[in-house]
Design a protein around this motif. Structure first.
Motif, PDB file in Angstrom:
ATOM      1  N   HIS A 196       9.784   2.654  12.061  1.00 31.54           N
ATOM      2  CA  HIS A 196       9.172   1.351  11.650  1.00 31.54           C
ATOM      3  C   HIS A 196       8.928   1.639  10.099  1.00 31.54           C
ATOM      4  N   PRO A 197       9.254   0.817   9.298  1.00 31.22           N
ATOM      5  CA  PRO A 197       8.692   0.719   7.884  1.00 31.22           C
ATOM      6  C   PRO A 197       7.452   0.608   7.669  1.00 31.22           C
ATOM      7  N   GLY A 198       6.674   0.080   8.584  1.00 31.40           N
ATOM      8  CA  GLY A 198       5.346  -0.150   8.519  1.00 31.40           C
ATOM      9  C   GLY A 198       5.148  -1.560   7.452  1.00 31.40           C
ATOM     10  N   PRO A 199       4.073  -1.930   7.293  1.00 31.12           N
ATOM     11  CA  PRO A 199       2.950  -2.118   8.225  1.00 31.12           C
ATOM     12  C   PRO A 199       3.466  -2.748   9.602  1.00 31.12           C
ATOM     13  N   MET A 200       2.899  -2.133  10.787  1.00 35.13           N
ATOM     14  CA  MET A 200       3.417  -2.517  12.138  1.00 35.13           C
ATOM     15  C   MET A 200       2.388  -3.669  12.626  1.00 35.13           C
ATOM     16  N   THR A 255       0.999  -1.024  -0.044  1.00 41.21           N
ATOM     17  CA  THR A 255       0.178  -0.017   0.011  1.00 41.21           C
ATOM     18  C   THR A 255       0.848   1.248   0.100  1.00 41.21           C
ATOM     19  N   ARG A 256       1.749   1.564   1.064  1.00 39.11           N
ATOM     20  CA  ARG A 256       2.292   2.616   1.238  1.00 39.11           C
ATOM     21  C   ARG A 256       3.297   2.801   0.025  1.00 39.11           C
ATOM     22  N   THR A 257       4.126   1.897  -0.244  1.00 38.04           N
ATOM     23  CA  THR A 257       5.233   2.035  -1.047  1.00 38.04           C
ATOM     24  C   THR A 257       4.697   2.497  -2.645  1.00 38.04           C
ATOM     25  N   ARG A 258       3.649   1.709  -3.043  1.00 38.98           N
ATOM     26  CA  ARG A 258       3.005   2.085  -4.472  1.00 38.98           C
ATOM     27  C   ARG A 258       2.429   3.373  -4.263  1.00 38.98           C
ATOM     28  N   SER A 306      14.201  -9.584   5.804  1.00 36.48           N
ATOM     29  CA  SER A 306      13.765  -7.972   5.669  1.00 36.48           C
ATOM     30  C   SER A 306      14.838  -7.454   4.659  1.00 36.48           C
ATOM     31  N   ARG A 307      14.544  -7.011   3.455  1.00 31.22           N
ATOM     32  CA  ARG A 307      15.062  -6.288   2.550  1.00 31.22           C
ATOM     33  C   ARG A 307      15.375  -4.646   3.184  1.00 31.22           C
ATOM     34  N   VAL A 308      14.404  -4.365   3.875  1.00 34.18           N
ATOM     35  CA  VAL A 308      14.698  -2.888   4.387  1.00 34.18           C
ATOM     36  C   VAL A 308      16.131  -3.000   5.506  1.00 34.18           C
ATOM     37  N   ALA A 309      16.119  -4.044   6.200  1.00 34.92           N
ATOM     38  CA  ALA A 309      17.360  -4.292   7.041  1.00 34.92           C
ATOM     39  C   ALA A 309      18.607  -4.010   6.157  1.00 34.92           C
ATOM     40  N   VAL A 362       9.633  -1.520  -9.531  1.00 33.99           N
ATOM     41  CA  VAL A 362       9.251  -2.659  -9.761  1.00 33.99           C
ATOM     42  C   VAL A 362       9.169  -3.094  -8.223  1.00 33.99           C
ATOM     43  N   ARG A 363       8.206  -3.899  -7.738  1.00 34.56           N
ATOM     44  CA  ARG A 363       8.319  -4.762  -6.545  1.00 34.56           C
ATOM     45  C   ARG A 363       7.962  -6.349  -6.894  1.00 34.56           C
ATOM     46  N   HIS A 364       8.713  -7.153  -6.608  1.00 34.36           N
ATOM     47  CA  HIS A 364       8.724  -8.408  -6.809  1.00 34.36           C
ATOM     48  C   HIS A 364       8.978  -9.419  -5.809  1.00 34.36           C
ATOM     49  N   GLU A 373      16.684  -6.290  -1.398  1.00 31.76           N
ATOM     50  CA  GLU A 373      16.816  -4.654  -1.157  1.00 31.76           C
ATOM     51  C   GLU A 373      15.628  -4.015  -1.298  1.00 31.76           C
ATOM     52  N   HIS A 374      15.742  -2.988  -0.656  1.00 30.29           N
ATOM     53  CA  HIS A 374      14.480  -1.976  -0.790  1.00 30.29           C
ATOM     54  C   HIS A 374      15.104  -0.545  -0.671  1.00 30.29           C
ATOM     55  N   PRO A 375      15.899   0.016  -1.582  1.00 27.78           N
ATOM     56  CA  PRO A 375      16.930   1.159  -1.588  1.00 27.78           C
ATOM     57  C   PRO A 375      16.071   2.529  -1.109  1.00 27.78           C
ATOM     58  N   THR A 376      14.872   2.729  -1.628  1.00 26.27           N
ATOM     59  CA  THR A 376      14.249   4.131  -1.335  1.00 26.27           C
ATOM     60  C   THR A 376      13.624   4.112   0.156  1.00 26.27           C
ATOM     61  N   GLN A 377      13.531   2.724   0.759  1.00 24.39           N
ATOM     62  CA  GLN A 377      13.067   2.713   2.147  1.00 24.39           C
ATOM     63  C   GLN A 377      14.116   3.005   2.983  1.00 24.39           C
ATOM     64  N   ALA A 378      15.480   2.704   2.614  1.00 23.79           N
ATOM     65  CA  ALA A 378      16.835   3.092   3.349  1.00 23.79           C
ATOM     66  C   ALA A 378      17.003   4.325   3.439  1.00 23.79           C
ATOM     67  N   LEU A 427      11.585  -3.883  13.023  1.00 23.20           N
ATOM     68  CA  LEU A 427      11.218  -4.667  11.688  1.00 23.20           C
ATOM     69  C   LEU A 427       9.959  -5.141  11.918  1.00 23.20           C
ATOM     70  N   ARG A 428       9.046  -5.575  10.929  1.00 26.90           N
ATOM     71  CA  ARG A 428       7.843  -6.389  10.932  1.00 26.90           C
ATOM     72  C   ARG A 428       8.385  -7.617  11.101  1.00 26.90           C
ATOM     73  N   VAL A 429       7.781  -8.744  11.974  1.00 25.97           N
ATOM     74  CA  VAL A 429       7.839  -9.856  11.812  1.00 25.97           C
ATOM     75  C   VAL A 429       6.791 -10.320  10.312  1.00 25.97           C
ATOM     76  N   GLN A 430       7.665 -10.811   9.638  1.00 22.55           N
ATOM     77  CA  GLN A 430       7.034 -11.256   8.299  1.00 22.55           C
ATOM     78  C   GLN A 430       6.481 -12.718   8.317  1.00 22.55           C
ATOM     79  N   ARG A 431       5.509 -12.921   8.840  1.00 22.77           N
ATOM     80  CA  ARG A 431       4.728 -14.132   9.003  1.00 22.77           C
ATOM     81  C   ARG A 431       4.553 -14.587   7.761  1.00 22.77           C
TER      82      ARG A 431
HETATM   83  C1  NCD Z   1       8.457  -3.223   4.152  1.00 23.70           C
HETATM   84  C2  NCD Z   1       8.518  -3.801   2.748  1.00 23.70           C
HETATM   85  O1  NCD Z   1       7.605  -4.207   2.130  1.00 23.70           O
HETATM   86  O2  NCD Z   1       9.717  -4.494   2.248  1.00 23.70           O
HETATM   87  N1  NCD Z   1       7.382  -2.299   4.037  1.00 23.70           N
HETATM   88  C3  NCD Z   1       7.294  -1.081   3.149  1.00 23.70           C
HETATM   89  O3  NCD Z   1       7.995  -0.881   2.151  1.00 23.70           O
HETATM   90  N2  NCD Z   1       6.591   0.176   3.562  1.00 23.70           N
HETATM   91  C4  NCD Z   1       8.672  -3.589   5.073  1.00 23.70           C
HETATM   92  C5  NCD Z   1       7.711  -4.877   5.528  1.00 23.70           C
HETATM   93  O4  NCD Z   1       6.797  -5.300   4.840  1.00 23.70           O
HETATM   94  O5  NCD Z   1       7.752  -5.344   6.679  1.00 23.70           O
END
Ligand code: NCD
Length: 322
Positions: A275-279, A53-56, A176-179, A103-105, A133-138, A232-236
Motif C-alpha cells: 500500500h503506498p499510504g496513507p491507508m 507527509t511521507r513523500t516529502r 491514482s497516479r501510483v497505479a 515537485v508535487r502538484h 504519474e508518481h514515478p519514484t513510488q512505482a 490503493l487508497r480510496v481518494q475521497r
Molecule cells: C500516494 C500519492 O500521494 O499519490 N501516496 C504517496 O505518495 N505516499 C497515494 C495516495 O495518496 O493515495
C-alpha cells in the motif's frame, strides 16, 4: 537522464539502473555513518503544492543523506496562495540556484511543464502530478517486489527485472497516479498486471493498456495466483463535483474490493501485501492484512529513501561523469 517525470516510456535499462543504484544506496544505510558526501554543494528544492507527509520527508531524507542542501517550499502560506504562477515560482527557484526541484502538484502535467518551460536549468523530479504519474513510488514498489519476490539478494547484478511476476493493483485506479506509474513500470520490467476496480473507478480509454481487468478482488484471485497485491487508497478528496457517487457505500466497497485476512490467505505462497499510504484502515484494507507478516507497507517507506537517493544521485552526480 536529466529529469524523472514518469515511468511511461522509461527504458528497462534505465529502470534497472535506478533499482540497482538504489540497492547500493540501501546498503550504505546499514552503516553507522549513513551520510554520503556525493551531492555536497548541490541544492535540492522540495516544491509541494499538495499535502504530503511521507513523500516529502522521504525526498528530504534522501537529499540530506547525500549531503545536499534542502529547501522545503510548501505552496500553502507562500506567495503561490497569493496567485503566483508556476512560471514565477520556477524563476524564483532558478534565481536561488536550485540544482534539482522535486515537485508535487495537483495538476497533471505540472512536472513536465516545469521541466520543459525553459524557466529552470536544473533537474525536475516528479513527486506526483494530479492523477498522472508518481514515478519514484512505482520505482520503490518495484524495488520492494524485487527484494522479496525475485531470486536475488536485491542487488539485481544480472540486470533482472520482475519477469513473470503477477501483480494486482486494487481500488481507486481512476484517481491514482501510483497505479498509472506502476502499470507502465511493471510491464516494462516483465510483470503482468491485473487492475481490480469497480467500473466507475477505472479511467476511460483503457483498452490500450496492457492489463487484465477485474471487477472484484475475488475474481482476480480466482483467475491466477497473485504474487503482490497493491491496495490503493480510496481518494475521497478527488471525488468531488456533481455529487458523484463512485460506489454504493463504504461497506459495499470493502465487500468487493477490500483486502482482509481471508483474501490475503489466497495469495501465492510468498505473496506480499503493499500500500503506498496513507491507508484507510477498514475501507480498502483490514488491520489484519495491514499488520500481517505478509505486509511490506512499512518497508516500502524505507525503500523509498534508497530509491530517491538513487534518483537524485543519477540525475545530479551523473551529469558530471558523462
Ligand atoms: C500516494 C500519492 O500521494 O499519490 N501516496 C504517496 O505518495 N505516499 C497515494 C495516495 O495518496 O493515495
Amino acid at each position: 537522464m536529466k529529469h524523472l517525470l514518469g515511468t511511461k516510456g522509461m527504458t528497462r535499462e534505465d529502470a534497472v539502473l535506478i533499482l540497482d543504484t538504489a540497492a547500493q544506496m540501501a546498503a550504505t544505510q546499514d552503516r553507522e555513518i549513513r551520510k554520503l558526501p556525493t551531492l555536497r554543494g548541490k541544492t535540492v528544492v522540495n516544491l509541494f503544492f499538495e499535502d504530503s507527509t511521507r513523500t516529502r520527508i522521504s525526498f528530504e531524507a534522501a537529499a540530506k543523506r547525500l549531503s545536499a542542501d534542502v529547501i522545503n517550499f510548501s505552496a500553502k502560506g507562500s506567495s503561490v496562495s497569493k496567485g503566483e504562477s508556476l512560471k514565477d515560482t520556477a524563476l524564483t527557484l532558478q534565481a536561488m540556484g536550485a540544482d534539482a526541484v522535486v515537485v508535487r502538484h495537483w495538476a497533471s502535467g505540472a512536472a513536465y511543464q516545469l521541466a520543459h518551460g525553459g524557466w529552470l536549468h536544473g533537474s525536475v523530479l516528479n513527486a506526483g502530478d494530479g492523477t498522472h504519474e508518481h514515478p519514484t513510488q512505482a520505482l520503490l514498489d518495484a524495488f520492494t517486489m524485487r527484494k522479496h519476490l525475485m531470486n536475488t539478494d536485491g542487488t539485481g547484478v544480472d540486470g533482472k527485472g520482475l519477469d513473470g511476476l503477477r501483480v494486482a493493483i486494487v481500488g481507486d485506479v481512476l484517481h491514482s497516479r501510483v497505479a498509472r506509474s506502476n502499470m507502465h513500470l511493471l510491464t516494462t520490467l516483465g510483470a503482468s498486471v491485473a487492475l481490480v476496480a469497480p467500473p466507475t473507478l477505472l479511467p476511460v480509454g483503457m483498452d490500450s493498456w496492457p492489463v487484465d481487468v477485474f471487477h472484484g478482488l475475488d475474481d482476480a484471485l480466482d483467475a491466477q495466483p497473485i504474487d503482490a497485491v497493491m491496495m490503493l487508497r480510496v481518494q475521497r478528496e478527488r471525488m468531488t463535483g456533481g455529487g458523484a457517487s463512485f460506489f454504493p457505500s463504504p461497506a459495499e466497497y470493502t465487500r468487493m474490493f477490500g483486502l482482509d485476512g481471508q483474501r490475503m490467505a489466497r495469495l501465492a505462497d510468498n505473496g506480499i501485501v503493499m500500500h503506498p499510504g496513507p491507508m484507510n484502515r477498514g475501507l480498502e484494507i483490514s488491520a489484519e492484512a495491514a499488520d500481517s507478516p505478509r505486509s511490506v507497507i512499512v518497508e516500502q517507506v524505507a525503500n523509498g529513501v534508497a530509491v530517491r537517493m538513487a534518483s537524485l544521485y543519477l540525475l545530479l552526480a551523473g551529469e558530471e561523469q558523462s
